[in-house]
Design an enzyme around this catalytic site. Sequence first.
Site, PDB file in Angstrom:
ATOM      1  N   ARG A  52       6.573 -39.176  77.780  1.00 23.85           N
ATOM      2  CA  ARG A  52       7.432 -38.739  76.668  1.00 23.85           C
ATOM      3  C   ARG A  52       8.144 -39.941  76.056  1.00 23.85           C
ATOM      4  O   ARG A  52       8.304 -40.032  74.845  1.00 23.85           O
ATOM      5  CB  ARG A  52       8.439 -37.664  77.131  1.00 23.85           C
ATOM      6  CG  ARG A  52       9.467 -37.308  76.061  1.00 23.85           C
ATOM      7  CD  ARG A  52      10.037 -35.894  76.165  1.00 23.85           C
ATOM      8  NE  ARG A  52      10.363 -35.476  77.511  1.00 23.85           N
ATOM      9  CZ  ARG A  52      11.404 -35.918  78.237  1.00 23.85           C
ATOM     10  NH1 ARG A  52      12.231 -36.817  77.728  1.00 23.85           N
ATOM     11  NH2 ARG A  52      11.605 -35.468  79.460  1.00 23.85           N
ATOM     12  N   TYR A 104       7.443 -30.824  49.553  1.00 30.07           N
ATOM     13  CA  TYR A 104       6.714 -29.987  50.496  1.00 30.07           C
ATOM     14  C   TYR A 104       7.584 -28.810  50.959  1.00 30.07           C
ATOM     15  O   TYR A 104       8.735 -29.007  51.375  1.00 30.07           O
ATOM     16  CB  TYR A 104       6.284 -30.853  51.678  1.00 30.07           C
ATOM     17  CG  TYR A 104       5.634 -30.083  52.789  1.00 30.07           C
ATOM     18  CD1 TYR A 104       4.449 -29.396  52.566  1.00 30.07           C
ATOM     19  CD2 TYR A 104       6.200 -30.034  54.052  1.00 30.07           C
ATOM     20  CE1 TYR A 104       3.853 -28.674  53.592  1.00 30.07           C
ATOM     21  CE2 TYR A 104       5.605 -29.322  55.085  1.00 30.07           C
ATOM     22  CZ  TYR A 104       4.432 -28.639  54.827  1.00 30.07           C
ATOM     23  OH  TYR A 104       3.840 -27.929  55.840  1.00 30.07           O
ATOM     24  N   ASP A 176       9.028 -39.757  51.808  1.00 32.09           N
ATOM     25  CA  ASP A 176       7.829 -39.102  52.353  1.00 32.09           C
ATOM     26  C   ASP A 176       6.643 -39.668  51.570  1.00 32.09           C
ATOM     27  O   ASP A 176       6.466 -39.370  50.389  1.00 32.09           O
ATOM     28  CB  ASP A 176       7.960 -37.580  52.171  1.00 32.09           C
ATOM     29  CG  ASP A 176       6.758 -36.808  52.726  1.00 32.09           C
ATOM     30  OD1 ASP A 176       5.675 -37.412  52.865  1.00 32.09           O
ATOM     31  OD2 ASP A 176       6.910 -35.593  52.978  1.00 32.09           O
ATOM     32  N   LYS A 201      -2.630 -35.774  57.197  1.00 31.50           N
ATOM     33  CA  LYS A 201      -3.307 -35.788  55.902  1.00 31.50           C
ATOM     34  C   LYS A 201      -4.200 -37.029  55.780  1.00 31.50           C
ATOM     35  O   LYS A 201      -5.185 -37.127  56.482  1.00 31.50           O
ATOM     36  CB  LYS A 201      -2.260 -35.665  54.787  1.00 31.50           C
ATOM     37  CG  LYS A 201      -1.166 -34.607  55.061  1.00 31.50           C
ATOM     38  CD  LYS A 201      -1.683 -33.179  55.074  1.00 31.50           C
ATOM     39  CE  LYS A 201      -0.682 -32.156  55.611  1.00 31.50           C
ATOM     40  NZ  LYS A 201       0.640 -32.136  55.011  1.00 31.50           N
TER      41      LYS A 201
HETATM   42  C1  LIG Z   1       1.916 -31.593  55.283  1.00 38.72           C
HETATM   43  C2  LIG Z   1       3.110 -32.280  54.768  1.00 38.72           C
HETATM   44  C3  LIG Z   1       4.263 -32.424  55.560  1.00 38.72           C
HETATM   45  C4  LIG Z   1       4.373 -31.815  56.948  1.00 38.72           C
HETATM   46  O1  LIG Z   1       3.529 -32.442  57.858  1.00 38.72           O
HETATM   47  P1  LIG Z   1       2.851 -31.673  59.115  1.00 38.72           P
HETATM   48  O2  LIG Z   1       1.998 -32.737  59.712  1.00 38.72           O
HETATM   49  O3  LIG Z   1       2.100 -30.516  58.556  1.00 38.72           O
HETATM   50  O4  LIG Z   1       3.971 -31.234  59.996  1.00 38.72           O
HETATM   51  C5  LIG Z   1       5.330 -33.134  55.035  1.00 38.72           C
HETATM   52  N1  LIG Z   1       5.276 -33.664  53.795  1.00 38.72           N
HETATM   53  C6  LIG Z   1       4.196 -33.535  52.997  1.00 38.72           C
HETATM   54  C7  LIG Z   1       4.208 -34.157  51.639  1.00 38.72           C
HETATM   55  C8  LIG Z   1       3.082 -32.839  53.448  1.00 38.72           C
HETATM   56  O5  LIG Z   1       2.025 -32.706  52.646  1.00 38.72           O
END
Ligand SMILES: *Cc1c(COP(=O)(O)O)cnc(C)c1O
Length: 385
Positions: A52, A104, A176, A201
């Site tokens: 962890r 998001y 982000d 992604k």
């Molecule tokens: C998918 C996404 C998230 C969240 O990420 P997860 O891996 O699904 O928890 C946050 N920000 C954006 C822009 C996203 O497309």
Amino acid sequence: MSNHTSYGIGTNLIHAGVEPDPSTGAIMTPIFQTSTYVQDAPDEHKGFDYSRAGNPTRQALENALAGIEHGQYGLAFGSGVAATDAVIRLLNPGDEVIAANDMYGGTYRLFEKLFVKFGIRFHYVDMKDPENIRKAINSNTKLIWTETPTNPLMNITDIAAIAAISKAANVLLCVDNTFASPYLQNPLDLGADIVMHSATKYLGGHSDVILGALIVNDKQLRDDLFFIQKSAGAVPGPQDCFLVLRGIKTLHVRMDRHCENGAKVAHFLRNHPKVAKVYWAGFEDHPGHEVAKKQMRNFGGMISFELKDDSAENVKRMLTSTKLIALAESLGGVESLINHPATMTHASIPREERIKNGLSDGLIRLSTGIEDVEDIINDLNQAIG
Ligand SMILES: *Cc1c(COP(=O)(O)O)cnc(C)c1O
């Protein structure tokens, strides 16, 4: 060879943070599928005591993440939202956050449903104009949270302009960077304090893993986030870290094709007589085009659009008529995916709020994959009908 930014972007993506395994020479970082580590003495170990707190596969990924985002430190989490959650845990009751009014849906849900009850306040502003952020800052503001390009409206926020405001106010700025990926945009270079990724992604890139990341330059910030990572425990497993490490090595070649296909699909949609509007920052008349050109290396493969007949029936008909393109949440994988934000990825945002911010019931989001672009266009064409 982490942080060797003297190399070209592609070389850096392949080599950043990874070394051959010292015990075997394996060129690929092994998947250290272990929870614990045998110690020499109660106070002596070889750098790892419990997975962890740290794991060699995760450490290789964290070094790679730092290297590809031009940061000093990377931290990996069990998902993108777990990474976002760790950032908000830096705050205390009474602290305030200025967040983008277009982002998001899961980020909005996390803020509103899990953190408001602990006394943290969120203000949502239109970040296309950085002045809106300056006006919203008060003495309790501790963090600015932005996303660019935004999910799903492809709005562009000027990272350098916002960083100047956050620095002057002594407020943290977190970007982000999921939609652009480090291949197209590096927010730390533009003055951000924290970069967040849903590595699920483009970084993973193959729709086979859920993982999140944070990258920072400041040692104290890293230590605070590491303490949260270790104490709250939202860490990814070594197999997932391996998959993202592997994905990162081809990010540049995949992303080049995402961008190339994205541009062709965006123009095809724009010229289609049954399409009303296309959202993609590569268009010269997109309101964020100049800023996108300044802070990004290309415009990416994410596109949103609205049909002229945006009745619920017609939108549903179109979304269920594609043969190649799959109807699914998520984005950034090699295969093209289509999504209906109002009922899927952004369903957690109240309708009134959604509509006010420009996210219509008929909006369709496309993650352009790296298939042959003619096949993607033909499929869209027959589905639009
Ligand atoms: C998918 C996404 C998230 C969240 O990420 P997860 O891996 O699904 O928890 C946050 N920000 C954006 C822009 C996203 O497309």
